[in-house]
Scaffold this motif. Sequence first.
Motif, short mmCIF file in Angstrom:
data_model
loop_
_atom_site.label_atom_id
_atom_site.label_comp_id
_atom_site.label_asym_id
_atom_site.label_seq_id
_atom_site.Cartn_x
_atom_site.Cartn_y
_atom_site.Cartn_z
N HIS A 52 -13.68 0.22 -4.40
CA HIS A 52 -13.08 0.82 -3.20
C HIS A 52 -12.54 2.23 -3.50
O HIS A 52 -12.93 3.21 -2.85
CB HIS A 52 -11.96 -0.08 -2.67
CG HIS A 52 -11.28 0.45 -1.44
ND1 HIS A 52 -11.60 0.03 -0.17
CD2 HIS A 52 -10.31 1.37 -1.29
CE1 HIS A 52 -10.86 0.68 0.70
NE2 HIS A 52 -10.05 1.50 0.06
N HIS A 93 -13.59 6.33 -2.37
CA HIS A 93 -12.74 7.44 -1.92
C HIS A 93 -12.94 8.65 -2.84
O HIS A 93 -13.05 9.79 -2.39
CB HIS A 93 -11.26 7.04 -2.01
CG HIS A 93 -10.77 6.22 -0.86
ND1 HIS A 93 -10.86 6.64 0.44
CD2 HIS A 93 -10.14 5.01 -0.81
CE1 HIS A 93 -10.31 5.71 1.25
NE2 HIS A 93 -9.87 4.71 0.50
N GLU A 116 -11.96 6.13 4.86
CA GLU A 116 -11.98 4.68 4.66
C GLU A 116 -13.42 4.15 4.80
O GLU A 116 -13.79 3.18 4.15
CB GLU A 116 -11.05 4.05 5.70
CG GLU A 116 -10.42 2.76 5.31
CD GLU A 116 -9.70 2.77 3.96
OE1 GLU A 116 -9.78 1.74 3.29
OE2 GLU A 116 -9.07 3.78 3.57
N SER A 121 -14.91 4.43 1.21
CA SER A 121 -14.45 3.44 0.24
C SER A 121 -14.97 2.05 0.61
O SER A 121 -15.37 1.27 -0.26
CB SER A 121 -12.93 3.43 0.19
OG SER A 121 -12.39 3.26 1.48
ZN ZN Z 1 -8.84 2.93 1.12
#
Ligand code: ZN
Length: 499
Positions: A264, A268, A294, A297
């Motif tokens: 995740h 980013h 978001e 990620s």
């Molecule tokens: Zn995040």
Amino acid sequence: MNQTLEKFKEYLKEVRQYDLASTLLTWDLQTMTPPKGLESKMDAIGFFSTKSFRLLTAAEYGAMLEELSAPEQFNELDTAMQITVKRYLREYRRFKRVPEDFYTEMVTTSARSEKAWEKAREEKDFSLFLPYLDKMISLKKQYINYMEPDEDPYEVLLDTYEEGMDSVTIEKLFTELKEGLVPLLAKIQASPQPDLSALAGSYDIDAQKKVQNMLLDYIGFDFEAGAVAQSAHPFTMDLCPGDTRVTNHYYETQPISSIFSAIHEGGHAIFGQNIDPVYEGTAVEQVNLMGLHESQSRFYENILGRNKNFWVPIYAKLGELLPQFQTIPLDVFYRAINDVHPSFIRTEADEVTYCLHIILRFEMEKAIFKDHVPTEKLPALWNDKMEELLGIRPSNDAEGILQDMHWSDGSFGYFPSYLLGNIYDGMFLEQIEKELGSLDTILAEGRIREITAWLNEKIHKHGSLYNSREVLQRVCGREISAKPLLDYFNKKYSEIYGF
Ligand code: ZN
């Protein structure tokens, strides 16, 4: 040679230096600082933030922005600089409308409110947080009222976190999702559940760190332009061009947690690391589009990382680093990372029920900002909605309304961006398959870097040159829609659970 422009660029450079100092200190505070060093670090952060705050509210700065935004100068600027002037002037004007004593009151109340929330959550007692939450709601409304007196406060908040988004669009998307996901969850729950006992056990933390580095490298994180450290909660931090860092947190009994946090945060970071250097020093290198960030990620974490084929080329490697996995078949691991069931805590939710957690929070925020529901009625409303969406009812408020910190510091309007990110992902997935072919095949053949290159080219390199709606239009050639995400969920989970 435009003298104002040169002066403006120099001025921004100075602001960036102070920002870099406070960001680096914040990084240290959250990863390395020993308890006795906390105070002086926080003092220093205060010092550098005030420096940058003063520069950004100075009359001299406002005058430069006004001058550059006049048509004869503005039309001469390149696109990135036009965006920079427009964005910063809007912020400057907004900020100038907020009385200083009000701003100070808001900042100090917010700090107290965070503390009150921590204690209330610990003691599972909403009444300790109630007066602060009440105050934060009214302060936030007042704050927006100063900045944008003619606008609806909740719409301004949504736009702050995801420029160009509004509650009507979100409501439409979320309703469509809710209507698709509630029955999907019911089908999943009615199906035979997997036996995951093979994963129980203790997993060496140093080995988990090696797995994390292997995964970051595999998906395309550039270790020459970033670093990894440990913190209480995983996060990503863009320090300056050439330096985007991530953190992770490790649990001895839950290796899956650090594995997916690594993927995740890696997503980013890959975004931050691949913004075109031509935007250096402009507003374009700062991506405040929370939904778009978001989406990146989550694309890595869910669409790629929770696909069985992602693991095909590297599962043996995982077993080398964490030997327990040598005895766990990939099929069992796959079931474990896609185990869907209703639970109380958002941050521990699977990718399907996660959506419902966010829909709940959006509906709560609408109740607060649009319907003005009294604060004391919010915990019960939360529990009712949890029952409606997930079929479970919290036995205390720590499992319910007290679980997230966002509202304690006034970050209303932030939650929807998480789910918007998932919705964009459905669309990106559809487009990638159109352009590059089957995702399963690409992943199974270990060609994941082709996906990263596609995302770099289509999304990352542009920074915040385009807002999310514009990105979707440019990349997918269509308006935002929740249908691709729903299709993805239905196809994937009917295969996994066999219905
Ligand atoms: Zn995040």
